[in-house]
Design a protein around this motif. Structure first.
Motif, PDB file in Angstrom:
ATOM      1  N   GLU A 157       3.673  12.671 -17.644  1.00  0.00           N
ATOM      2  CA  GLU A 157       3.603  14.074 -18.056  1.00  0.00           C
ATOM      3  C   GLU A 157       4.920  14.508 -18.698  1.00  0.00           C
ATOM      4  N   GLN A 158       6.029  14.142 -18.099  1.00  0.00           N
ATOM      5  CA  GLN A 158       7.338  14.527 -18.620  1.00  0.00           C
ATOM      6  C   GLN A 158       7.579  13.869 -19.991  1.00  0.00           C
ATOM      7  N   MET A 159       7.235  12.598 -20.124  1.00  0.00           N
ATOM      8  CA  MET A 159       7.421  11.882 -21.385  1.00  0.00           C
ATOM      9  C   MET A 159       6.597  12.540 -22.498  1.00  0.00           C
ATOM     10  N   LEU A 160       5.336  12.861 -22.204  1.00  0.00           N
ATOM     11  CA  LEU A 160       4.459  13.446 -23.219  1.00  0.00           C
ATOM     12  C   LEU A 160       4.871  14.865 -23.596  1.00  0.00           C
ATOM     13  N   ALA A 161       5.509  15.575 -22.692  1.00  0.00           N
ATOM     14  CA  ALA A 161       5.954  16.939 -22.998  1.00  0.00           C
ATOM     15  C   ALA A 161       6.932  16.943 -24.156  1.00  0.00           C
ATOM     16  N   GLY A 162       7.656  15.836 -24.326  1.00  0.00           N
ATOM     17  CA  GLY A 162       8.622  15.751 -25.413  1.00  0.00           C
ATOM     18  C   GLY A 162       8.087  15.094 -26.675  1.00  0.00           C
ATOM     19  N   GLN A 163       6.803  14.769 -26.698  1.00  0.00           N
ATOM     20  CA  GLN A 163       6.196  14.093 -27.859  1.00  0.00           C
ATOM     21  C   GLN A 163       5.466  15.092 -28.757  1.00  0.00           C
TER      22      GLN A 163
ATOM     23  N   TYR B 152       0.830  -1.205   0.000  1.00  0.00           N
ATOM     24  CA  TYR B 152       0.000   0.000   0.000  1.00  0.00           C
ATOM     25  C   TYR B 152       0.867   1.258   0.000  1.00  0.00           C
ATOM     26  N   GLN B 153       1.851   1.302   0.889  1.00  0.00           N
ATOM     27  CA  GLN B 153       2.732   2.478   0.969  1.00  0.00           C
ATOM     28  C   GLN B 153       3.574   2.601  -0.293  1.00  0.00           C
ATOM     29  N   GLY B 154       3.979   1.473  -0.863  1.00  0.00           N
ATOM     30  CA  GLY B 154       4.744   1.504  -2.111  1.00  0.00           C
ATOM     31  C   GLY B 154       3.937   2.122  -3.239  1.00  0.00           C
ATOM     32  N   ALA B 155       2.661   1.750  -3.343  1.00  0.00           N
ATOM     33  CA  ALA B 155       1.794   2.313  -4.381  1.00  0.00           C
ATOM     34  C   ALA B 155       1.543   3.800  -4.135  1.00  0.00           C
ATOM     35  N   ARG B 156       1.359   4.178  -2.872  1.00  0.00           N
ATOM     36  CA  ARG B 156       1.148   5.604  -2.548  1.00  0.00           C
ATOM     37  C   ARG B 156       2.338   6.443  -2.982  1.00  0.00           C
ATOM     38  N   GLN B 157       3.532   5.886  -2.894  1.00  0.00           N
ATOM     39  CA  GLN B 157       4.731   6.604  -3.312  1.00  0.00           C
ATOM     40  C   GLN B 157       4.926   6.524  -4.825  1.00  0.00           C
ATOM     41  N   ALA B 158       4.652   5.377  -5.422  1.00  0.00           N
ATOM     42  CA  ALA B 158       4.966   5.154  -6.839  1.00  0.00           C
ATOM     43  C   ALA B 158       4.030   5.877  -7.804  1.00  0.00           C
ATOM     44  N   TRP B 159       2.719   5.868  -7.542  1.00  0.00           N
ATOM     45  CA  TRP B 159       1.789   6.437  -8.526  1.00  0.00           C
ATOM     46  C   TRP B 159       2.032   7.914  -8.819  1.00  0.00           C
ATOM     47  N   PRO B 160       2.292   8.771  -7.827  1.00  0.00           N
ATOM     48  CA  PRO B 160       2.610  10.171  -8.182  1.00  0.00           C
ATOM     49  C   PRO B 160       3.851  10.264  -9.080  1.00  0.00           C
ATOM     50  N   GLU B 161       4.842   9.396  -8.833  1.00  0.00           N
ATOM     51  CA  GLU B 161       6.046   9.384  -9.658  1.00  0.00           C
ATOM     52  C   GLU B 161       5.720   8.922 -11.074  1.00  0.00           C
ATOM     53  N   TYR B 162       4.870   7.906 -11.207  1.00  0.00           N
ATOM     54  CA  TYR B 162       4.492   7.413 -12.538  1.00  0.00           C
ATOM     55  C   TYR B 162       3.736   8.482 -13.328  1.00  0.00           C
ATOM     56  N   LEU B 163       2.803   9.170 -12.669  1.00  0.00           N
ATOM     57  CA  LEU B 163       2.040  10.200 -13.381  1.00  0.00           C
ATOM     58  C   LEU B 163       2.935  11.362 -13.785  1.00  0.00           C
ATOM     59  N   ALA B 164       3.905  11.710 -12.939  1.00  0.00           N
ATOM     60  CA  ALA B 164       4.874  12.754 -13.301  1.00  0.00           C
ATOM     61  C   ALA B 164       5.714  12.292 -14.499  1.00  0.00           C
ATOM     62  N   ALA B 165       6.075  11.011 -14.520  1.00  0.00           N
ATOM     63  CA  ALA B 165       6.862  10.466 -15.631  1.00  0.00           C
ATOM     64  C   ALA B 165       6.060  10.484 -16.927  1.00  0.00           C
TER      65      ALA B 165
END
Length: 137
Positions: free
Chosen positions: A130-136, A115-128
Motif C-alpha cells: 500500500e505504501q509503495m503504490l501510494a507513491g506510484q 506459521y507465526q512468522g507468516a502471521r507477523q510478516a503478511w500484514p507488514e507486506y500488505l502495508a508495504a
C-alpha cells in the motif's frame, strides 16, 4: 499403526487498499515491485506452471505458479526450509479501491515458528504494498 499427518493451518490477511486492482496486480507480479515490498530478488513471471526463485540474504524460496487470472487471482507454491505451502492473492474491487486478500496455506502444526512468522510478516507486506503504490502514478 498408521503414522499421523500433522494438521495444516492457514494464515489469512486482508487489506482494503485505495488503488485499482490493476495497480495491485502489477505490485504482485512485476519483479522490481516484488523486490521492493517483499525484500527478495525474484525471478518471477505470472505464467501458470512457470517455476520461480526469490532470493534474499537469508536464503531462497522456490515455487511454481498455479493460477494467474489478471487483476483477480494469483496463486503459487512457496517452498523454503522444509515448508511446502501455497500463497493465494485475491483482488476484489471495493468502494475504497481493492480488497487484497492473501492466504498462505499448508503450515503443519509442527512448524509453529513458520506459521507465526507468516502471521507477523503478511500484514507488514500488505502495508508495504500500500505504501509503495501510494507513491506510484
Amino acid at each position: 499403526m498408521a503414522e499421523q499427518t500433522p494438521e495444516l493451518r492457514t494464515v489469512v490477511v486482508e487489506r482494503d487498499i485505495a488503488q485499482p486492482p490493476e495497480k495491485i496486480w502489477r505490485a504482485l507480479t512485476q519483479p522490481h515491485f516484488i523486490e521492493e515490498w517483499l525484500k527478495m530478488k525474484p525471478d518471477f513471471a505470472a505464467e501458470v506452471d512457470r517455476p520461480y526463485t526469490m532470493t534474499a540474504e537469508w536464503g531462497a524460496v522456490e515455487g511454481r505458479v498455479l493460477e494467474s487470472d489478471p487483476f483477480t487471482t494469483l496463486s503459487y507454491t512457496w517452498s523454503a526450509f522444509g515448508l511446502e505451502s501455497v500463497v493465494t492473492y485475491t483482488l476484489t474491487p471495493s468502494p475504497r479501491g481493492t480488497l487484497l486478500r492473501v492466504e498462505q496455506a499448508g503450515f503443519p502444526t509442527t512448524m509453529e515458528y513458520a506459521y507465526q512468522g507468516a502471521r507477523q510478516a503478511w500484514p507488514e507486506y500488505l502495508a508495504a504494498i500500500e505504501q509503495m503504490l501510494a507513491g506510484q502514478p
